[in-house]
Design an enzyme around this catalytic site. Structure first.
Site, PDB file in Angstrom:
ATOM      1  N   HIS A 276      36.026  34.132  45.294  1.00  0.00           N
ATOM      2  CA  HIS A 276      35.282  33.158  46.107  1.00  0.00           C
ATOM      3  C   HIS A 276      34.401  32.342  45.169  1.00  0.00           C
ATOM      4  CE1 HIS A 276      32.724  31.453  49.219  1.00  0.00           C
ATOM      5  NE2 HIS A 276      33.661  31.807  50.074  1.00  0.00           N
ATOM      6  N   ASP A 327      39.570  36.297  54.221  1.00  0.00           N
ATOM      7  CA  ASP A 327      40.958  36.073  54.628  1.00  0.00           C
ATOM      8  C   ASP A 327      41.850  37.294  54.441  1.00  0.00           C
ATOM      9  OD1 ASP A 327      40.688  33.376  55.424  1.00  0.00           O
ATOM     10  OD2 ASP A 327      40.560  32.796  53.316  1.00  0.00           O
TER      11      ASP A 327
HETATM   12  N1  COA Z   1      43.780  35.851  41.835  1.00  0.00           N
HETATM   13  C1  COA Z   1      43.845  35.956  40.486  1.00  0.00           C
HETATM   14  N2  COA Z   1      42.901  35.473  39.668  1.00  0.00           N
HETATM   15  C2  COA Z   1      41.845  34.852  40.230  1.00  0.00           C
HETATM   16  C3  COA Z   1      41.705  34.710  41.611  1.00  0.00           C
HETATM   17  C4  COA Z   1      42.723  35.241  42.411  1.00  0.00           C
HETATM   18  N3  COA Z   1      42.660  35.139  43.732  1.00  0.00           N
HETATM   19  N4  COA Z   1      40.558  34.054  41.888  1.00  0.00           N
HETATM   20  C5  COA Z   1      39.994  33.794  40.711  1.00  0.00           C
HETATM   21  N5  COA Z   1      40.764  34.277  39.708  1.00  0.00           N
HETATM   22  C6  COA Z   1      40.474  34.222  38.306  1.00  0.00           C
HETATM   23  C7  COA Z   1      40.872  32.874  37.720  1.00  0.00           C
HETATM   24  O1  COA Z   1      42.205  32.862  37.282  1.00  0.00           O
HETATM   25  C8  COA Z   1      39.888  32.740  36.617  1.00  0.00           C
HETATM   26  O2  COA Z   1      40.300  33.555  35.546  1.00  0.00           O
HETATM   27  P1  COA Z   1      40.219  33.023  34.042  1.00  0.00           P
HETATM   28  O3  COA Z   1      38.736  32.780  33.808  1.00  0.00           O
HETATM   29  O4  COA Z   1      40.815  34.127  33.249  1.00  0.00           O
HETATM   30  O5  COA Z   1      41.013  31.751  34.024  1.00  0.00           O
HETATM   31  C9  COA Z   1      38.611  33.373  37.166  1.00  0.00           C
HETATM   32  O6  COA Z   1      39.062  34.314  38.135  1.00  0.00           O
HETATM   33  C10 COA Z   1      37.672  32.397  37.787  1.00  0.00           C
HETATM   34  O7  COA Z   1      38.386  31.654  38.758  1.00  0.00           O
HETATM   35  P2  COA Z   1      38.053  30.180  39.195  1.00  0.00           P
HETATM   36  O8  COA Z   1      39.338  29.517  39.611  1.00  0.00           O
HETATM   37  O9  COA Z   1      37.217  29.484  38.177  1.00  0.00           O
HETATM   38  O10 COA Z   1      37.158  30.415  40.436  1.00  0.00           O
HETATM   39  P3  COA Z   1      36.889  29.329  41.516  1.00  0.00           P
HETATM   40  O11 COA Z   1      35.498  29.459  41.894  1.00  0.00           O
HETATM   41  O12 COA Z   1      37.345  27.969  41.134  1.00  0.00           O
HETATM   42  O13 COA Z   1      37.909  29.803  42.652  1.00  0.00           O
HETATM   43  C11 COA Z   1      38.891  30.422  44.602  1.00  0.00           C
HETATM   44  C12 COA Z   1      37.570  30.293  43.863  1.00  0.00           C
HETATM   45  C13 COA Z   1      38.613  30.894  46.011  1.00  0.00           C
HETATM   46  C14 COA Z   1      39.587  29.050  44.667  1.00  0.00           C
HETATM   47  C15 COA Z   1      39.785  31.414  43.872  1.00  0.00           C
HETATM   48  O14 COA Z   1      39.156  32.669  43.793  1.00  0.00           O
HETATM   49  C16 COA Z   1      41.158  31.550  44.521  1.00  0.00           C
HETATM   50  O15 COA Z   1      42.049  30.746  44.239  1.00  0.00           O
HETATM   51  N6  COA Z   1      41.354  32.576  45.385  1.00  0.00           N
HETATM   52  C17 COA Z   1      42.598  32.727  46.101  1.00  0.00           C
HETATM   53  C18 COA Z   1      42.652  31.824  47.312  1.00  0.00           C
HETATM   54  C19 COA Z   1      41.748  32.302  48.402  1.00  0.00           C
HETATM   55  O16 COA Z   1      41.736  33.473  48.757  1.00  0.00           O
HETATM   56  N7  COA Z   1      41.034  31.357  48.978  1.00  0.00           N
HETATM   57  C20 COA Z   1      40.124  31.632  50.082  1.00  0.00           C
HETATM   58  C21 COA Z   1      38.726  31.487  49.618  1.00  0.00           C
HETATM   59  S1  COA Z   1      37.597  32.020  50.863  1.00  0.00           S
END
Ligand code: COA
Length: 391
Positions: A276, A327
């Site tokens: 998140h 979710d």
């Molecule tokens: N699965 C695998 N790795 C994940 C992940 C996931 N669901 N969520 C984050 N990471 C990892 C990223 O790959 C990144 O790793 P790295 O630093 O080695 O590249 C690190 O964690 C940080 O992720 P980042 O994308 O910078 O975090 P964010 O704040 O931009 O992303 C989300 C937040 C929600 C977009 C992200 O966690 C995600 O895509 N989750 C899955 C989709 C989801 O469940 N969405 C509903 C949100 S309520």
């Protein structure tokens, strides 16, 4: 105002130091609707802890709280519930739109267009006042379940179901779930009620921000909600619950879960339902819906999805330090309720419509156009070339 700024002020406001990709950590509004509380409550709606609301309230009470700012008295709640039943019918134009749907349309796209349609024929279409926006919000809250259920049934060939007399969650479960024995049905209604409460509002998430940006131009409420629906569909946001359902189906059996996940991580796949942007230490809402999912597994005598989910949760924490968001176990609970995968994100809309509308109204109450800046990283200035001299 921006056009009048000095070059130094413009440079300061657009300097790389002030730039935060994805607007991470940026404060973009003042709001009295929802507080992301790092303490024990996790989240509060208008001051009330989410755990108390999910345990003791009906979704209608929470919808009223978000829209009107206080928990309803019994009389207010009765009036509100009557209004919701009275407003749940769909206008003829929208029915014709539903009849014309292509069989494989995505229901979030149907909602996006359907809500826009509802705006065209809303009796307050030309009125953007606060009172009219509240009336429109209540109408949308009542109409969206009908729009989803009727569209789904039309596309799949089922007949529209007659509505039972129960509350919002019971009505919704009747529209989109499957029949179960009474004890399990009662637990499903409670789980769906809790899920609607948990989904109702979450500060400046992407779809709410889209709604506020749109509303800040002083356009109409249906337009702002249409923008929000489009934003919610994406798998990084609301579309994640549908993606989790697809992932659970792909894994299929608890014995496969660990190998599936290790393979996915080895290929750097994003595992839906984890992580998140704001809740880095975990999502308090996840524990609440997990308990409902566990209870439903027991009552339905089907532990498949819960066991797969628990294995994924354990390994994601060990390997990535990531915890489930709302979710993740919602997808387990919805599966046990017999809610089709395609309806997962539309159900989110049934609930989040309350938070969106509250934000649109709050934005327009104290409006300032939302218009940030970008740092220009394109080509340096170059002379214009007429068409016949270009290579
Ligand atoms: N699965 C695998 N790795 C994940 C992940 C996931 N669901 N969520 C984050 N990471 C990892 C990223 O790959 C990144 O790793 P790295 O630093 O080695 O590249 C690190 O964690 C940080 O992720 P980042 O994308 O910078 O975090 P964010 O704040 O931009 O992303 C989300 C937040 C929600 C977009 C992200 O966690 C995600 O895509 N989750 C899955 C989709 C989801 O469940 N969405 C509903 C949100 S309520």
């Amino acid at each position: 105002m921006n056009d009048m700024m000095s070059p130094a002020a413009t440079a300061e406001r657009t300097s790389p130091a002030a730039y935060s990709p994805g607007l991470e950590g940026v404060i973009a509004a003042e709001s009295a609707i929802c507080q992301v509380d790092e303490g024990a409550a996790g989240l509060r709606y208008r001051g009330y802890a989410i755990g108390d609301l999910a345990e003791h309230s009906s979704f209608e009470e929470v919808a009223f709280l978000l829209l009107y700012g206080h928990l309803p008295s019994r009389g207010e709640l009765d009036t509100f519930s009557t209004q919701l039943s009275r407003e749940s019918g769909l206008p003829d134009g929208v029915r014709r739109f539903i009849d014309s749907l292509p069989p494989n349309a995505h229901l979030m796209d149907v909602l996006r267009t359907g809500i826009s349609w509802l705006g065209l024929v809303d009796s307050d279409a030309d009125d953007g006042s606060r009172d009219a926006n509240l009336r429109k919000a209540v109408r949308l809250l009542a109409q969206i379940p009908s729009l989803i259920a009727d569209s789904y049934r039309t596309m799949t060939g089922d007949k529209p179901a007659p509505s039972p007399n129960g509350g919002f969650a019971e009505h919704l479960l009747h529209l989109v779930g499957t029949a179960a024995r009474q004890e399990a049905t009662d637990a499903m209604v409670q789980a769906l009620n809790a899920s609607l409460i948990l989904y109702a509002e979450h500060e400046l998430n992407a779809s709410t921000f889209a709604a506020r940006v749109t509303a800040s131009t002083m356009t109409d409420l249906h337009g702002a909600i249409t923008a929000a629906v489009a934003a919610l569909k994406g798998p990084l946001h609301g579309g994640a619950n549908e993606a989790v359902a697809a992932m659970l189906a792909e894994i299929g059996r608890p014995e496969r879960a660990e190998a599936w996940l290790r393979e996915a991580l080895a290929h750097k796949r994003r595992v839906m339902g984890f992580g998140h942007r704001v809740l880095r230490q975990g999502d308090a809402r996840s524990d609440i819906i997990r308990r409902h999912a566990e209870r439903l597994s027991r009552l339905c005598g089907d532990h498949t999805w819960y066991d797969i989910a628990s294995t994924l949760e354990r390994i994601m924490l060990e390997e990535k330090g990531l915890r489930p968001n709302l979710d993740f176990y919602t997808a387990v609970a919805y599966r046990l309720m017999g809610i089709p995968q395609a309806l997962s994100t539309p159900l989110f809309v049934c609930s989040r419509i309350t938070g969106w509308c509250a934000h649109v109204i709050e934005q327009q109450d104290h409006n300032r156009l939302i218009r940030p800046r970008a740092i220009y990283r394109g080509p340096t200035p170059r002379p214009y070339e007429p068409l016949d001299r270009r290579g």
